[in-house]
Write an enzyme that holds these catalytic residues in place. Structure first.
Site, PDB file in Angstrom:
ATOM      1  N   GLU A  60       0.634  -0.832  -0.003  1.00 51.36           N
ATOM      2  CA  GLU A  60       0.170  -0.057   0.165  1.00 51.36           C
ATOM      3  C   GLU A  60       0.708   0.761  -0.307  1.00 51.36           C
ATOM      4  OE1 GLU A  60      -2.964  -3.096   1.111  1.00 51.36           O
ATOM      5  OE2 GLU A  60      -0.517  -2.037   1.741  1.00 51.36           O
ATOM      6  N   HIS A 129      -9.405  -5.836  10.483  1.00 53.68           N
ATOM      7  CA  HIS A 129      -9.980  -5.603   9.228  1.00 53.68           C
ATOM      8  C   HIS A 129     -10.848  -5.341   9.202  1.00 53.68           C
ATOM      9  CE1 HIS A 129      -6.794  -9.400   7.522  1.00 53.68           C
ATOM     10  NE2 HIS A 129      -7.550  -9.001   6.528  1.00 53.68           N
TER      11      HIS A 129
END
Length: 326
Positions: A60, A129
């Site tokens: 990322e 998450h």
């Protein structure tokens, strides 16, 4: 108008803007060959090819930096996070580079980029998450934070974000992707950035919410209506900039406010909204502002514990009773 899913509304927005402007491209993990982790980009590789629908490594920080650089030299990237929980790996790119480049370059560079993807408590995904990152990014001058609740807003707001010359954090809730609603087929259909929506007019109390919690809040408003309580429901849609004028107008009418959010309570979006309302409309309030939030704990993996930590209809109704002194 057509009735389509939230994920299809997002796809339509990206496809229409890529057809309109060849500077727009999509990059992220599994967006191309796999058609997107949540099938939002399904079919886009076949339509636009690998130069505009780009699979990235699991990095990322790296691909966000590439996107920011591309935006600085005139392209208009859409960067997809498989989950916004993973955006924390790229926090330096978003907060130090995307947010500050226009300011620190004295206006020589703009950063027309959209960072989009899923967030929220999705159902037994565990603590790493299930983050709700809106408060982190709304804290930063230079970033715009958008969180649409409906398919129509998802399309209109994403199109507006792609056309913006500023960096946009565009957060989609995972549990909304399958929701259906009427969406305009007008290729220039835009939802203005920074404007809240009065979803349900009312006179007795203002319920302020956004994203997935709109569904909980509307269900609570229906429950309250059975008791003769007329709740006004406002969907923020835009977290930063915040449409404080709409909130103040509503509170000046109802004289009571309850803020409903899926995030944690400490330093959350609701805390900032409460402060803004107190600054602008303190004399209009007939009761303290109340908040309904997630419990201040990591998100459990257990579905039972996960449900217990989240806002629900009963918790919203209880806080409305509190501000109405019932």
């Amino acid at each position: 108008m057509a009735v389509i899913q939230y994920r299809e509304a997002l796809r339509q927005a990206m496809v229409e803007e890529m057809e309109r402007d060849d500077r727009v491209f999509l990059m992220g993990e599994e967006v191309a060959e796999y058609n997107g982790a949540y099938k939002v980009s399904q079919g886009m590789l076949d339509q636009f090819g690998p130069r505009r629908i780009i699979d990235t490594p699991i990095s990322e920080n790296g691909f966000c930096g590439i996107g920011i650089g591309a935006a600085m030299v005139g392209l208009r990237p859409i960067v997809e996070f498989m989950t916004f929980s993973f955006s924390y790996v790229a926090f330096d790119q978003l907060v130090n580079n995307a947010a500050n480049m226009r300011y620190m370059s004295g206006g020589q560079f703009s950063v027309p980029i959209v960072f989009r993807g899923n967030s929220g408590v999705g159902g037994s995904l565990g603590a790493t998450h299930s983050h709700r990152p809106e408060a982190f990014y709304a804290h930063v001058p230079g970033l715009t934070v958008l969180m649409p609740s409906t398919p129509a807003d998802a399309k209109g707001m994403l199109k507006a974000a792609i056309r913006s010359d500023d960096p946009i954090i565009f957060i989609e809730h995972e549990n909304l992707l399958g929701d259906k609603g009427e969406v305009s087929d007008d290729r220039d259909f835009l939802v203005p950035i920074g404007k809240a929506s009065i979803v349900r007019p009312g006179r007795d109390v203002t319920l302020i919410t956004y994203s997935r919690m709109l569904k909980i809040t509307l269900a609570a408003a229906e429950k309250l209506a059975e008791e003769g309580i007329d709740a006004e429901v406002i969907d923020l849609r835009s977290i930063r900039p915040l449409d404080i004028d709409t909130l103040v107008t509503s509170v000046s009418k109802t004289h009571r406010a309850v803020i409903i959010e899926e995030d944690w309570p400490y330093c959350g979006i609701g805390a900032g909204i409460s402060d803004r309302i107190m600054q602008k409309a303190f004399d209009e309030l007939d009761a303290p502002i109340r908040r309904v939030t997630a419990k201040d704990v990591p998100v459990p993996y257990s579905r039972v514990l996960e449900a217990a930590m989240l806002p629900d209809v009963g918790k919203v109704v209880a806080q409305v009773h509190d501000v109405l002194y019932r």
